[in-house]
Design a protein around this motif. Sequence first.
Motif, PDB file in Angstrom:
ATOM      1  N   GLY A 146       0.806  -1.219   0.000  1.00  0.00           N
ATOM      2  CA  GLY A 146       0.000   0.000   0.000  1.00  0.00           C
ATOM      3  C   GLY A 146       0.833   1.260   0.000  1.00  0.00           C
ATOM      4  O   GLY A 146       1.998   1.279  -0.395  1.00  0.00           O
ATOM      5  N   LEU A 147       0.224   2.343   0.464  1.00  0.00           N
ATOM      6  CA  LEU A 147       0.881   3.651   0.481  1.00  0.00           C
ATOM      7  C   LEU A 147       1.822   3.746   1.675  1.00  0.00           C
ATOM      8  O   LEU A 147       1.424   3.460   2.804  1.00  0.00           O
ATOM      9  CB  LEU A 147      -0.155   4.772   0.549  1.00  0.00           C
ATOM     10  N   VAL A 148       3.057   4.157   1.415  1.00  0.00           N
ATOM     11  CA  VAL A 148       4.075   4.266   2.461  1.00  0.00           C
ATOM     12  C   VAL A 148       4.783   5.610   2.308  1.00  0.00           C
ATOM     13  O   VAL A 148       5.242   5.962   1.226  1.00  0.00           O
ATOM     14  CB  VAL A 148       5.120   3.134   2.349  1.00  0.00           C
ATOM     15  N   ASN A 149       4.865   6.361   3.405  1.00  0.00           N
ATOM     16  CA  ASN A 149       5.671   7.573   3.432  1.00  0.00           C
ATOM     17  C   ASN A 149       7.089   7.160   3.800  1.00  0.00           C
ATOM     18  O   ASN A 149       7.388   6.898   4.960  1.00  0.00           O
ATOM     19  CB  ASN A 149       5.112   8.568   4.448  1.00  0.00           C
ATOM     20  N   THR A 150       7.973   7.099   2.805  1.00  0.00           N
ATOM     21  CA  THR A 150       9.318   6.595   3.058  1.00  0.00           C
ATOM     22  C   THR A 150      10.135   7.573   3.895  1.00  0.00           C
ATOM     23  O   THR A 150      11.084   7.168   4.569  1.00  0.00           O
ATOM     24  CB  THR A 150      10.045   6.327   1.736  1.00  0.00           C
ATOM     25  N   GLY A 151       9.780   8.847   3.871  1.00  0.00           N
ATOM     26  CA  GLY A 151      10.509   9.827   4.664  1.00  0.00           C
ATOM     27  C   GLY A 151      10.296   9.664   6.151  1.00  0.00           C
ATOM     28  O   GLY A 151      11.227   9.783   6.951  1.00  0.00           O
ATOM     29  N   THR A 152       9.067   9.381   6.543  1.00  0.00           N
ATOM     30  CA  THR A 152       8.740   9.229   7.968  1.00  0.00           C
ATOM     31  C   THR A 152       8.671   7.766   8.407  1.00  0.00           C
ATOM     32  O   THR A 152       8.624   7.489   9.603  1.00  0.00           O
ATOM     33  CB  THR A 152       7.383   9.886   8.276  1.00  0.00           C
ATOM     34  N   GLY A 153       8.638   6.843   7.435  1.00  0.00           N
ATOM     35  CA  GLY A 153       8.506   5.433   7.778  1.00  0.00           C
ATOM     36  C   GLY A 153       7.129   5.055   8.267  1.00  0.00           C
ATOM     37  O   GLY A 153       6.971   4.063   8.976  1.00  0.00           O
ATOM     38  N   VAL A 154       6.126   5.841   7.872  1.00  0.00           N
ATOM     39  CA  VAL A 154       4.742   5.576   8.273  1.00  0.00           C
ATOM     40  C   VAL A 154       4.000   4.869   7.143  1.00  0.00           C
ATOM     41  O   VAL A 154       4.032   5.330   5.994  1.00  0.00           O
ATOM     42  CB  VAL A 154       4.014   6.877   8.656  1.00  0.00           C
ATOM     43  N   CYS A 155       3.356   3.761   7.463  1.00  0.00           N
ATOM     44  CA  CYS A 155       2.509   3.060   6.501  1.00  0.00           C
ATOM     45  C   CYS A 155       1.145   3.748   6.499  1.00  0.00           C
ATOM     46  O   CYS A 155       0.434   3.721   7.509  1.00  0.00           O
ATOM     47  CB  CYS A 155       2.367   1.595   6.886  1.00  0.00           C
ATOM     48  N   LEU A 156       0.778   4.361   5.393  1.00  0.00           N
ATOM     49  CA  LEU A 156      -0.396   5.221   5.350  1.00  0.00           C
ATOM     50  C   LEU A 156      -1.705   4.453   5.195  1.00  0.00           C
ATOM     51  O   LEU A 156      -2.681   4.735   5.880  1.00  0.00           O
ATOM     52  CB  LEU A 156      -0.249   6.233   4.203  1.00  0.00           C
ATOM     53  N   ARG A 157      -1.696   3.451   4.289  1.00  0.00           N
ATOM     54  CA  ARG A 157      -2.969   2.745   4.056  1.00  0.00           C
ATOM     55  C   ARG A 157      -2.742   1.502   3.211  1.00  0.00           C
ATOM     56  O   ARG A 157      -1.943   1.509   2.283  1.00  0.00           O
ATOM     57  CB  ARG A 157      -3.974   3.651   3.336  1.00  0.00           C
ATOM     58  N   PHE A 158      -3.433   0.432   3.550  1.00  0.00           N
ATOM     59  CA  PHE A 158      -3.505  -0.760   2.716  1.00  0.00           C
ATOM     60  C   PHE A 158      -4.872  -1.370   2.936  1.00  0.00           C
ATOM     61  O   PHE A 158      -5.206  -1.821   4.036  1.00  0.00           O
ATOM     62  CB  PHE A 158      -2.398  -1.762   3.077  1.00  0.00           C
ATOM     63  N   VAL A 183      11.561   1.909   5.698  1.00  0.00           N
ATOM     64  CA  VAL A 183      10.292   1.298   5.296  1.00  0.00           C
ATOM     65  C   VAL A 183       9.951   1.801   3.905  1.00  0.00           C
ATOM     66  O   VAL A 183       9.996   3.010   3.635  1.00  0.00           O
ATOM     67  CB  VAL A 183       9.162   1.642   6.286  1.00  0.00           C
ATOM     68  N   GLU A 184       9.617   0.882   3.028  1.00  0.00           N
ATOM     69  CA  GLU A 184       9.345   1.206   1.632  1.00  0.00           C
ATOM     70  C   GLU A 184       8.141   0.401   1.170  1.00  0.00           C
ATOM     71  O   GLU A 184       7.783  -0.621   1.764  1.00  0.00           O
ATOM     72  CB  GLU A 184      10.581   0.863   0.792  1.00  0.00           C
ATOM     73  N   ASN A 185       7.476   0.877   0.142  1.00  0.00           N
ATOM     74  CA  ASN A 185       6.422   0.094  -0.497  1.00  0.00           C
ATOM     75  C   ASN A 185       6.979  -1.249  -0.956  1.00  0.00           C
ATOM     76  O   ASN A 185       8.107  -1.330  -1.454  1.00  0.00           O
ATOM     77  CB  ASN A 185       5.858   0.883  -1.675  1.00  0.00           C
ATOM     78  N   SER A 186       6.217  -2.305  -0.792  1.00  0.00           N
ATOM     79  CA  SER A 186       6.727  -3.648  -1.052  1.00  0.00           C
ATOM     80  C   SER A 186       7.133  -3.862  -2.509  1.00  0.00           C
ATOM     81  O   SER A 186       8.109  -4.569  -2.782  1.00  0.00           O
ATOM     82  CB  SER A 186       5.691  -4.696  -0.635  1.00  0.00           C
ATOM     83  N   LEU A 187       6.421  -3.268  -3.451  1.00  0.00           N
ATOM     84  CA  LEU A 187       6.796  -3.451  -4.854  1.00  0.00           C
ATOM     85  C   LEU A 187       8.094  -2.719  -5.178  1.00  0.00           C
ATOM     86  O   LEU A 187       8.897  -3.187  -5.984  1.00  0.00           O
ATOM     87  CB  LEU A 187       5.678  -2.980  -5.779  1.00  0.00           C
ATOM     88  N   ARG A 188       8.316  -1.583  -4.531  1.00  0.00           N
ATOM     89  CA  ARG A 188       9.603  -0.900  -4.728  1.00  0.00           C
ATOM     90  C   ARG A 188      10.730  -1.691  -4.083  1.00  0.00           C
ATOM     91  O   ARG A 188      11.860  -1.698  -4.582  1.00  0.00           O
ATOM     92  CB  ARG A 188       9.538   0.520  -4.181  1.00  0.00           C
ATOM     93  N   HIS A 231       3.320   9.668  -2.576  1.00  0.00           N
ATOM     94  CA  HIS A 231       3.741   8.296  -2.281  1.00  0.00           C
ATOM     95  C   HIS A 231       2.879   7.258  -3.004  1.00  0.00           C
ATOM     96  O   HIS A 231       2.846   6.098  -2.605  1.00  0.00           O
ATOM     97  CB  HIS A 231       3.701   8.015  -0.769  1.00  0.00           C
ATOM     98  N   ALA A 232       2.197   7.677  -4.065  1.00  0.00           N
ATOM     99  CA  ALA A 232       1.223   6.790  -4.718  1.00  0.00           C
ATOM    100  C   ALA A 232       1.636   6.369  -6.123  1.00  0.00           C
ATOM    101  O   ALA A 232       0.827   5.785  -6.845  1.00  0.00           O
ATOM    102  CB  ALA A 232      -0.142   7.473  -4.771  1.00  0.00           C
ATOM    103  N   ALA A 233       2.886   6.633  -6.518  1.00  0.00           N
ATOM    104  CA  ALA A 233       3.331   6.200  -7.844  1.00  0.00           C
ATOM    105  C   ALA A 233       3.228   4.683  -7.944  1.00  0.00           C
ATOM    106  O   ALA A 233       3.726   3.958  -7.083  1.00  0.00           O
ATOM    107  CB  ALA A 233       4.766   6.651  -8.090  1.00  0.00           C
ATOM    108  N   GLY A 234       2.570   4.205  -8.970  1.00  0.00           N
ATOM    109  CA  GLY A 234       2.431   2.767  -9.185  1.00  0.00           C
ATOM    110  C   GLY A 234       1.154   2.154  -8.660  1.00  0.00           C
ATOM    111  O   GLY A 234       0.908   0.963  -8.882  1.00  0.00           O
ATOM    112  N   GLU A 235       0.331   2.931  -7.963  1.00  0.00           N
ATOM    113  CA  GLU A 235      -0.910   2.378  -7.397  1.00  0.00           C
ATOM    114  C   GLU A 235      -2.003   2.290  -8.460  1.00  0.00           C
ATOM    115  O   GLU A 235      -3.116   2.788  -8.282  1.00  0.00           O
ATOM    116  CB  GLU A 235      -1.377   3.232  -6.221  1.00  0.00           C
ATOM    117  N   ILE A 236      -1.675   1.617  -9.553  1.00  0.00           N
ATOM    118  CA  ILE A 236      -2.633   1.567 -10.663  1.00  0.00           C
ATOM    119  C   ILE A 236      -3.772   0.597 -10.377  1.00  0.00           C
ATOM    120  O   ILE A 236      -4.757   0.564 -11.123  1.00  0.00           O
ATOM    121  CB  ILE A 236      -1.944   1.219 -11.997  1.00  0.00           C
ATOM    122  N   GLY A 237      -3.650  -0.190  -9.311  1.00  0.00           N
ATOM    123  CA  GLY A 237      -4.782  -1.025  -8.923  1.00  0.00           C
ATOM    124  C   GLY A 237      -5.998  -0.220  -8.538  1.00  0.00           C
ATOM    125  O   GLY A 237      -7.114  -0.748  -8.506  1.00  0.00           O
ATOM    126  N   LEU A 238      -5.810   1.075  -8.270  1.00  0.00           N
ATOM    127  CA  LEU A 238      -6.921   1.966  -7.933  1.00  0.00           C
ATOM    128  C   LEU A 238      -7.542   2.615  -9.163  1.00  0.00           C
ATOM    129  O   LEU A 238      -8.513   3.358  -9.041  1.00  0.00           O
ATOM    130  CB  LEU A 238      -6.439   3.057  -6.967  1.00  0.00           C
TER     131      LEU A 238
END
Length: 378
Positions: A146-158, A183-188, A231-238
């Motif tokens: 899902g969405l991850v803020n890599t700067g803060t390491g916060v998982c925003l939503r899945f 912390v990074e998005n799993s696909l990245r 932080h939503a680059a690649g979220e084409i599932g939406l």
Amino acid sequence: MRQKTSDLRYLYASIILHVRSGTATSRTTLASTLGISASTVGIYVDQLLATGHLTETGLEHGSMGRPKRMLRTSAVPGWFAGVEFTANRVQLTGVDFAGMAMGAMEIPLPNKPAAPEIQHLIFDALKHMIHEQPLRLLGIGVGAPGLVNTGTGVCLRFDFIPGWENIPLRDSLYHRFGVPVRVENSLRAIALAERWFGSHQKEKDYLIVAARSGFGIASVQGGQLMHGANHAAGEIGLWPWETAGEGAAQELHHSLSAPMVYRRLAGLSETAPVPKDLYTALFSLAHERGERWDRVAEDFGRVLACVQLLLDPRLCLLHGPLTALGEPFCRAIMKAALRIAPALNDIPLILNCTQLGDEAGALGAASLAMEDWSPNHI
């Protein structure tokens, strides 16, 4: 002029990265790669040899001139832990300082696990791995869906894990283990695994295409991971997908996730249960070509044609259970994409199945921590 400590740390980290990746194998090639004098490089290399981060072994004989001593990174300084998870399982592995993969472990998740349950499982599994490993832990990388803020390491939503919103995973792990955490998005994270362990390690422009619990991509352009302003680059599932239904069911996730592709190929209803081992289940359908196969390939072809025309990668790598359908599935998608978008004659879509296994996300997460390393002895 005296260099800043931060600049020195960056230089040491750069030397380690270039030697570990093989882009520089000697003092001479390091000097050329970094754009600094050989004598200056020699000073820093000698220090890294003294601290045990580098070794210098053997002789590399070139066609001309004196032979060069070969530089390599050492495994002795420690290791990096990698964690990657989906709505179905948690995968853990490690990478030593020399960049060699270590043992992996997989932990299945119960049906619809809650956010706290997943966090506790990750903490306990990491604690076990650290206890079993004689080398010192240097860092932790996490590939989160899902969405991850890599700067803060916060998982925003899945959306596929109840309550998985605004989880401060980086800080939670740091407080428990006391090492740097990324912390990074799993696909990245998977994209990083391809860079270090895949069959196209020198490729600078490529996409990860993953159909798992949902559907998404990760883009690497010029060797850099693309994140996006939100932080939503690649979220084409939406993406809205008008042929899939109405409301949330209209999203691309609904049509191209691995469970839904299995249902479509097997001729099941949209709510039918799916096997736990989706890879094996899909493998059993790999030779059953026909109208269902063609419709699925056409949907993937339409989506990836648009992505190819938008991002123009040199290569797309398919990850997830759909790799069980093999290269014939990739060829069917490329053929459908060209039929839908003839402009791809000029910028062809190239889609291959990855050569990496299920541990790719965890390997990439460990690689994230490895790439982020900098010395603390300065």
